[in-house]
Scaffold this motif. Structure first.
Motif, PDB file in Angstrom:
ATOM      1  N   LEU A 117      -1.847 -31.371  55.955  1.00 19.48           N
ATOM      2  CA  LEU A 117      -2.865 -32.575  57.072  1.00 19.48           C
ATOM      3  C   LEU A 117      -2.930 -33.436  56.227  1.00 19.48           C
ATOM      4  CD1 LEU A 117      -3.775 -30.490  59.589  1.00 19.48           C
ATOM      5  CD2 LEU A 117      -1.800 -31.229  59.983  1.00 19.48           C
ATOM      6  N   ASP A 118      -3.462 -34.984  56.700  1.00 21.93           N
ATOM      7  CA  ASP A 118      -3.792 -36.041  55.739  1.00 21.93           C
ATOM      8  C   ASP A 118      -4.904 -36.142  57.034  1.00 21.93           C
ATOM      9  OD1 ASP A 118      -2.855 -37.039  58.003  1.00 21.93           O
ATOM     10  OD2 ASP A 118      -1.570 -38.932  57.743  1.00 21.93           O
ATOM     11  N   ASP A 119      -5.786 -37.524  55.364  1.00 23.02           N
ATOM     12  CA  ASP A 119      -7.440 -38.043  56.453  1.00 23.02           C
ATOM     13  C   ASP A 119      -7.033 -37.977  57.631  1.00 23.02           C
ATOM     14  OD1 ASP A 119      -7.981 -37.638  54.018  1.00 23.02           O
ATOM     15  OD2 ASP A 119      -7.960 -39.118  53.744  1.00 23.02           O
ATOM     16  N   GLU A 120      -5.988 -37.702  58.716  1.00 20.98           N
ATOM     17  CA  GLU A 120      -5.770 -38.472  59.762  1.00 20.98           C
ATOM     18  C   GLU A 120      -5.212 -37.679  60.283  1.00 20.98           C
ATOM     19  OE1 GLU A 120      -4.083 -42.281  60.225  1.00 20.98           O
ATOM     20  OE2 GLU A 120      -4.262 -43.266  58.836  1.00 20.98           O
ATOM     21  N   GLY A 121      -5.267 -36.234  60.096  1.00 20.14           N
ATOM     22  CA  GLY A 121      -5.456 -35.397  60.659  1.00 20.14           C
ATOM     23  C   GLY A 121      -2.776 -34.866  61.511  1.00 20.14           C
ATOM     24  N   CYS A 122      -2.234 -35.882  60.576  1.00 13.44           N
ATOM     25  CA  CYS A 122      -1.184 -35.476  60.763  1.00 13.44           C
ATOM     26  C   CYS A 122      -0.486 -34.942  59.773  1.00 13.44           C
ATOM     27  CB  CYS A 122      -0.351 -37.295  60.316  1.00 13.44           C
ATOM     28  SG  CYS A 122      -0.138 -38.334  62.240  1.00 13.44           S
ATOM     29  N   VAL A 123       0.865 -34.586  59.993  1.00 11.18           N
ATOM     30  CA  VAL A 123       1.084 -33.354  58.530  1.00 11.18           C
ATOM     31  C   VAL A 123       1.521 -34.235  57.584  1.00 11.18           C
ATOM     32  CG1 VAL A 123       3.414 -33.537  60.102  1.00 11.18           C
ATOM     33  CG2 VAL A 123       2.499 -30.958  58.603  1.00 11.18           C
ATOM     34  N   ASP A 124       1.217 -33.702  56.818  1.00 15.41           N
ATOM     35  CA  ASP A 124       1.565 -34.182  55.237  1.00 15.41           C
ATOM     36  C   ASP A 124       2.643 -34.089  54.636  1.00 15.41           C
ATOM     37  OD1 ASP A 124       0.797 -36.141  53.601  1.00 15.41           O
ATOM     38  OD2 ASP A 124      -0.297 -35.405  52.481  1.00 15.41           O
ATOM     39  N   LEU A 125       4.000 -33.739  54.907  1.00 15.65           N
ATOM     40  CA  LEU A 125       4.746 -33.871  53.952  1.00 15.65           C
ATOM     41  C   LEU A 125       6.307 -34.221  55.277  1.00 15.65           C
ATOM     42  CD1 LEU A 125       6.654 -30.700  55.312  1.00 15.65           C
ATOM     43  CD2 LEU A 125       4.810 -29.966  54.607  1.00 15.65           C
ATOM     44  N   HIS A 126       7.495 -33.905  54.292  1.00 14.52           N
ATOM     45  CA  HIS A 126       8.526 -34.458  55.126  1.00 14.52           C
ATOM     46  C   HIS A 126       9.873 -33.539  55.437  1.00 14.52           C
ATOM     47  CE1 HIS A 126       7.252 -38.714  56.126  1.00 14.52           C
ATOM     48  NE2 HIS A 126       6.940 -38.632  54.567  1.00 14.52           N
ATOM     49  N   LEU A 127      10.122 -32.529  54.280  1.00  8.50           N
ATOM     50  CA  LEU A 127      10.937 -31.848  53.987  1.00  8.50           C
ATOM     51  C   LEU A 127      10.673 -31.017  52.687  1.00  8.50           C
ATOM     52  CD1 LEU A 127      14.283 -30.897  54.452  1.00  8.50           C
ATOM     53  CD2 LEU A 127      14.779 -32.621  52.923  1.00  8.50           C
ATOM     54  N   LEU A 128      10.439 -29.989  53.063  1.00  9.61           N
ATOM     55  CA  LEU A 128      10.408 -28.447  52.015  1.00  9.61           C
ATOM     56  C   LEU A 128      11.507 -27.000  52.335  1.00  9.61           C
ATOM     57  CD1 LEU A 128       7.140 -27.439  51.022  1.00  9.61           C
ATOM     58  CD2 LEU A 128       6.720 -26.951  52.935  1.00  9.61           C
ATOM     59  N   GLU A 129      11.078 -26.917  51.223  1.00  9.36           N
ATOM     60  CA  GLU A 129      12.319 -25.673  51.136  1.00  9.36           C
ATOM     61  C   GLU A 129      11.155 -24.455  51.379  1.00  9.36           C
ATOM     62  OE1 GLU A 129      15.121 -25.171  50.386  1.00  9.36           O
ATOM     63  OE2 GLU A 129      15.961 -27.358  50.814  1.00  9.36           O
ATOM     64  N   VAL A 130      10.442 -23.402  52.331  1.00 10.76           N
ATOM     65  CA  VAL A 130       9.768 -22.347  52.533  1.00 10.76           C
ATOM     66  C   VAL A 130       9.805 -21.114  51.597  1.00 10.76           C
ATOM     67  CG1 VAL A 130       8.628 -21.509  53.853  1.00 10.76           C
ATOM     68  CG2 VAL A 130       8.598 -23.713  54.645  1.00 10.76           C
ATOM     69  N   PRO A 131       9.568 -20.376  50.873  1.00  8.27           N
ATOM     70  CA  PRO A 131      10.074 -19.502  50.722  1.00  8.27           C
ATOM     71  C   PRO A 131       9.954 -18.403  51.617  1.00  8.27           C
ATOM     72  CG  PRO A 131       7.664 -19.756  49.737  1.00  8.27           C
ATOM     73  CD  PRO A 131       8.100 -21.185  50.370  1.00  8.27           C
ATOM     74  N   PRO A 132      10.871 -17.107  51.054  1.00  7.49           N
ATOM     75  CA  PRO A 132      10.423 -16.389  52.093  1.00  7.49           C
ATOM     76  C   PRO A 132       9.217 -15.897  52.501  1.00  7.49           C
ATOM     77  CG  PRO A 132      12.533 -15.494  50.399  1.00  7.49           C
ATOM     78  CD  PRO A 132      11.654 -17.213  50.150  1.00  7.49           C
TER      79      PRO A 132
END
Length: 88
Positions: A35-50
């Motif tokens: 999360l960023d300083d305002e509590g919002c999720v801080d990413l756009h696109l992410l490859e997540v490992p298994p």
């Protein structure tokens, strides 16, 4: 090993304009959703490992605004791209 027990990586896409900072994604999948300083999720696109796929799925499912698109199937579950998430 059956197809349902195969662990796979997944992708997530966050729609920042929909995020209102509830933090439920971080609560259920903190290792995946910073999360960023305002509590919002801080990413756009992410490859997540298994090994983090289930946490990514839980965090996406918990978002009250539907700001996260989960692309794939969590480890141990059959499924394909961009399916609706059940509410937790």
């Amino acid at each position: 090993m059956t197809p349902t027990s195969v662990a796979r990586g997944v992708r997530i896409k966050v729609h920042p304009a929909l995020c209102e900072g509830w933090g439920e994604c971080h609560r259920w999948g903190g290792a995946v959703y910073p999360l960023d300083d305002e509590g919002c999720v801080d990413l756009h696109l992410l490859e997540v490992p298994p090994e983090m796929a289930e946490a990514a799925w839980m965090g996406a499912a918990a978002c009250p605004n539907g700001a996260i698109t989960y692309i794939g199937a969590p480890a141990g579950r059959l499924g394909t791209a961009s399916r609706p998430l059940p509410r937790v």
